[in-house]
Design a protein around this motif. Structure first.
Motif, PDB file in Angstrom:
ATOM      1  N   ARG B  70       0.862  -1.183   0.000  1.00 36.33           N
ATOM      2  CA  ARG B  70       0.000   0.000   0.000  1.00 36.33           C
ATOM      3  C   ARG B  70       0.894   1.227   0.000  1.00 36.33           C
ATOM      4  NH1 ARG B  70      -2.427  -2.836   4.068  1.00 36.33           N
ATOM      5  NH2 ARG B  70      -2.230  -1.140   5.584  1.00 36.33           N
ATOM      6  N   LEU B  71       0.540   2.167  -0.839  1.00 35.43           N
ATOM      7  CA  LEU B  71       1.411   3.312  -1.075  1.00 35.43           C
ATOM      8  C   LEU B  71       0.682   4.608  -0.743  1.00 35.43           C
ATOM      9  CD1 LEU B  71       4.051   4.519  -2.308  1.00 35.43           C
ATOM     10  CD2 LEU B  71       2.924   4.356  -4.542  1.00 35.43           C
ATOM     11  N   LYS B  72       1.235   5.342   0.201  1.00 36.30           N
ATOM     12  CA  LYS B  72       0.693   6.660   0.546  1.00 36.30           C
ATOM     13  C   LYS B  72       1.450   7.682  -0.283  1.00 36.30           C
ATOM     14  CE  LYS B  72      -0.187   9.598   4.569  1.00 36.30           C
ATOM     15  NZ  LYS B  72      -0.171   9.614   6.037  1.00 36.30           N
ATOM     16  N   TYR B  73       0.730   8.340  -1.138  1.00 32.70           N
ATOM     17  CA  TYR B  73       1.351   9.116  -2.199  1.00 32.70           C
ATOM     18  C   TYR B  73       1.090  10.594  -1.974  1.00 32.70           C
ATOM     19  CZ  TYR B  73       3.076   9.345  -6.991  1.00 32.70           C
ATOM     20  OH  TYR B  73       3.821   9.550  -8.116  1.00 32.70           O
ATOM     21  N   PRO B  74       2.128  11.360  -1.675  1.00 29.70           N
ATOM     22  CA  PRO B  74       1.888  12.779  -1.400  1.00 29.70           C
ATOM     23  C   PRO B  74       1.741  13.558  -2.703  1.00 29.70           C
ATOM     24  CG  PRO B  74       4.221  12.269  -1.161  1.00 29.70           C
ATOM     25  CD  PRO B  74       3.549  11.027  -1.686  1.00 29.70           C
ATOM     26  N   PRO B  80       5.313   9.743 -12.145  1.00 26.07           N
ATOM     27  CA  PRO B  80       6.394   8.854 -11.708  1.00 26.07           C
ATOM     28  C   PRO B  80       5.894   7.437 -11.413  1.00 26.07           C
ATOM     29  CG  PRO B  80       6.556  10.965 -10.586  1.00 26.07           C
ATOM     30  CD  PRO B  80       5.250  10.968 -11.319  1.00 26.07           C
ATOM     31  N   LEU B  81       4.734   7.335 -10.796  1.00 23.58           N
ATOM     32  CA  LEU B  81       4.182   6.018 -10.501  1.00 23.58           C
ATOM     33  C   LEU B  81       3.800   5.295 -11.792  1.00 23.58           C
ATOM     34  CD1 LEU B  81       3.225   3.834  -8.611  1.00 23.58           C
ATOM     35  CD2 LEU B  81       1.067   5.049  -8.347  1.00 23.58           C
ATOM     36  N   PRO B 113      15.159 -10.397  -1.436  1.00 23.88           N
ATOM     37  CA  PRO B 113      15.959  -9.240  -1.881  1.00 23.88           C
ATOM     38  C   PRO B 113      15.329  -8.539  -3.082  1.00 23.88           C
ATOM     39  CG  PRO B 113      17.373 -11.113  -1.453  1.00 23.88           C
ATOM     40  CD  PRO B 113      15.977 -11.620  -1.319  1.00 23.88           C
ATOM     41  N   HIS B 114      14.763  -9.320  -3.980  1.00 27.80           N
ATOM     42  CA  HIS B 114      14.095  -8.749  -5.135  1.00 27.80           C
ATOM     43  C   HIS B 114      12.909  -7.892  -4.688  1.00 27.80           C
ATOM     44  CE1 HIS B 114      11.984  -9.621  -9.268  1.00 27.80           C
ATOM     45  NE2 HIS B 114      12.234  -8.344  -9.077  1.00 27.80           N
ATOM     46  N   LEU B 115      12.105  -8.424  -3.782  1.00 31.07           N
ATOM     47  CA  LEU B 115      10.968  -7.657  -3.264  1.00 31.07           C
ATOM     48  C   LEU B 115      11.449  -6.389  -2.581  1.00 31.07           C
ATOM     49  CD1 LEU B 115       7.960  -7.378  -2.646  1.00 31.07           C
ATOM     50  CD2 LEU B 115       8.333  -8.704  -0.561  1.00 31.07           C
ATOM     51  N   GLU B 116      12.551  -6.545  -1.844  1.00 33.55           N
ATOM     52  CA  GLU B 116      13.099  -5.389  -1.116  1.00 33.55           C
ATOM     53  C   GLU B 116      13.443  -4.271  -2.107  1.00 33.55           C
ATOM     54  OE1 GLU B 116      16.541  -6.389   1.104  1.00 33.55           O
ATOM     55  OE2 GLU B 116      16.486  -4.576   2.341  1.00 33.55           O
ATOM     56  N   ARG B 117      14.091  -4.643  -3.212  1.00 31.69           N
ATOM     57  CA  ARG B 117      14.430  -3.632  -4.221  1.00 31.69           C
ATOM     58  C   ARG B 117      13.175  -2.938  -4.749  1.00 31.69           C
ATOM     59  NH1 ARG B 117      17.870  -7.229  -6.303  1.00 31.69           N
ATOM     60  NH2 ARG B 117      16.574  -7.666  -8.119  1.00 31.69           N
ATOM     61  N   LEU B 122       9.419   1.877  -4.749  1.00 30.60           N
ATOM     62  CA  LEU B 122       8.121   2.474  -4.438  1.00 30.60           C
ATOM     63  C   LEU B 122       8.243   3.461  -3.281  1.00 30.60           C
ATOM     64  CD1 LEU B 122       5.951  -0.739  -4.822  1.00 30.60           C
ATOM     65  CD2 LEU B 122       5.746   1.344  -6.199  1.00 30.60           C
ATOM     66  N   ALA B 123       9.088   3.129  -2.332  1.00 31.23           N
ATOM     67  CA  ALA B 123       9.255   4.004  -1.175  1.00 31.23           C
ATOM     68  C   ALA B 123       9.852   5.345  -1.582  1.00 31.23           C
ATOM     69  CB  ALA B 123      10.139   3.314  -0.134  1.00 31.23           C
ATOM     70  N   GLY B 124      10.489   5.372  -2.750  1.00 31.70           N
ATOM     71  CA  GLY B 124      10.992   6.640  -3.251  1.00 31.70           C
ATOM     72  C   GLY B 124       9.879   7.588  -3.653  1.00 31.70           C
ATOM     73  N   LEU B 125       8.701   7.057  -3.836  1.00 37.54           N
ATOM     74  CA  LEU B 125       7.561   7.885  -4.255  1.00 37.54           C
ATOM     75  C   LEU B 125       6.690   8.317  -3.083  1.00 37.54           C
ATOM     76  CD1 LEU B 125       6.445   5.814  -7.362  1.00 37.54           C
ATOM     77  CD2 LEU B 125       7.833   7.886  -7.328  1.00 37.54           C
ATOM     78  N   GLY B 126       6.639   7.477  -2.069  1.00 38.65           N
ATOM     79  CA  GLY B 126       5.789   7.791  -0.922  1.00 38.65           C
ATOM     80  C   GLY B 126       6.012   6.738   0.151  1.00 38.65           C
ATOM     81  N   SER B 127       5.254   6.810   1.203  1.00 39.35           N
ATOM     82  CA  SER B 127       5.459   5.843   2.282  1.00 39.35           C
ATOM     83  C   SER B 127       4.676   4.573   1.980  1.00 39.35           C
ATOM     84  CB  SER B 127       5.025   6.431   3.614  1.00 39.35           C
ATOM     85  OG  SER B 127       3.647   6.692   3.613  1.00 39.35           O
ATOM     86  N   THR B 128       5.276   3.431   2.229  1.00 41.95           N
ATOM     87  CA  THR B 128       4.686   2.147   1.847  1.00 41.95           C
ATOM     88  C   THR B 128       4.376   1.298   3.074  1.00 41.95           C
ATOM     89  OG1 THR B 128       6.857   1.114   1.682  1.00 41.95           O
ATOM     90  CG2 THR B 128       5.954   2.094  -0.321  1.00 41.95           C
ATOM     91  N   THR B 129       3.393   0.433   2.888  1.00 43.16           N
ATOM     92  CA  THR B 129       3.104  -0.619   3.860  1.00 43.16           C
ATOM     93  C   THR B 129       3.070  -1.924   3.092  1.00 43.16           C
ATOM     94  OG1 THR B 129       1.692   0.934   5.049  1.00 43.16           O
ATOM     95  CG2 THR B 129       1.504  -1.404   5.632  1.00 43.16           C
TER      96      THR B 129
END
Lengths: 146, 146
Positions: B70-74, B80-81, B113-117, B122-129
């Motif tokens: 889940r991505l909280k997108y400011p 970008p997304l 590790p792949h998921l982590e990347r 995605l975390a570069g765009l907003g906060s993720t869960t």
DNA sequence: CTATTTTACCGGCAGATTCCCGGGGCGGCC
DNA sequence: GGCCGCCCCGGGAATCTGCCGGTAAAATAG
């Protein structure tokens, strides 16, 4: 089970158009019809391809309200939920996940009152969090070569 | 666009097996091949059926890790997304929803590790869960008659 | 109420596709 | 070399699709 480049091409094409003729599929992946047939049969037999589905536009069939419902499920008795999944075709997808909300459901309803009824049924099992879906990127692509 | 009982039967059959022959489909819904062909063509032309896809077993193709992010997108810059969705075939689905987390994504990765990347991107765009998926009920059914 | 149009269906045929063979090329192994 | 397994190709029979005209029932018009 190992997939080569040709297998991946076949999977890509069949995910783009699952009803393509085998002769045309062979043309696209540079293989004869019989060769591509054998590969597709093998992919089906090995369980790589689990089936073929028609994609239906939810709006066009009157399912105007799409929602994601997260369900926090107390205890470990999962039968009531499974029964609900069987009975309610409105539940399109059910993912069991880690985290506080054990289940993530995708639900399609005809209207808000309809969605409300569905959520109420789910709320009988545990605490729910519901989010209406504005839009979804039609993922007509599936997995591709890693 | 109004769908009668026969149309629904056709949709149900084609969602169960999207590669079924039209003659066999006609047999199942008690219609001649030409009649069922015309109906299917109409459903396709009207956009009720948006396409046909092969379903691929994620495990079998090496995508062992499935997750809901889940991505909280400011803000409101969505390009970008969208670019990320184009570039990353690992993102299987993207729903824009109401609520605090604007986007809900389904992501398939080969390994942690792949998921982590992916999550980092995605975390570069907003906060993720992120929640890992244990299992999913194979929803080989789609919408049914309301 | 009757005539005309529209809609949905069927059957049949030509062409395309699928299915099922036998056979050939190629690399590994004895 | 000789054998075997694997993957591919091509050919012919069975099947399916696409397209046509024709029919019956429902909808529309007069």
């Amino acid at each position: 089970m190992n997939l080569d480049t040709t297998d991946w091409s076949i999977l890509t094409e069949l995910q783009r158009d699952g009803r393509i003729a085998l002769t045309e599929l062979g043309r696209r992946v540079n293989l004869s019809a019989s060769a591509v047939t054998e590969r597709v049969r093998r992919l089906e037999a090995e369980g790589v391809i689990t089936g073929y589905r028609a994609d239906v536009d939810l709006m066009k069939v009157g399912l105007a309200v799409l929602a994601v419902v997260r369900l926090k499920y107390p205890g470990s008795r999962h039968e009531p939920l499974h029964r609900l999944l069987e009975e309610r075709p409105e539940i399109l997808e059910c993912l069991r996940t880690t985290g506080d909300d054990c289940y993530t459901l995708k639900v399609a309803a005809t209207s808000m009152p309809h969605l409300e009824r569905l959520v109420d049924e789910l709320a009988g099992l545990g605490s729910t969090t519901t989010n209406i879906v504005y839009s979804q990127t039609l993922s007509y692509r599936g997995p591709q070569a890693p």
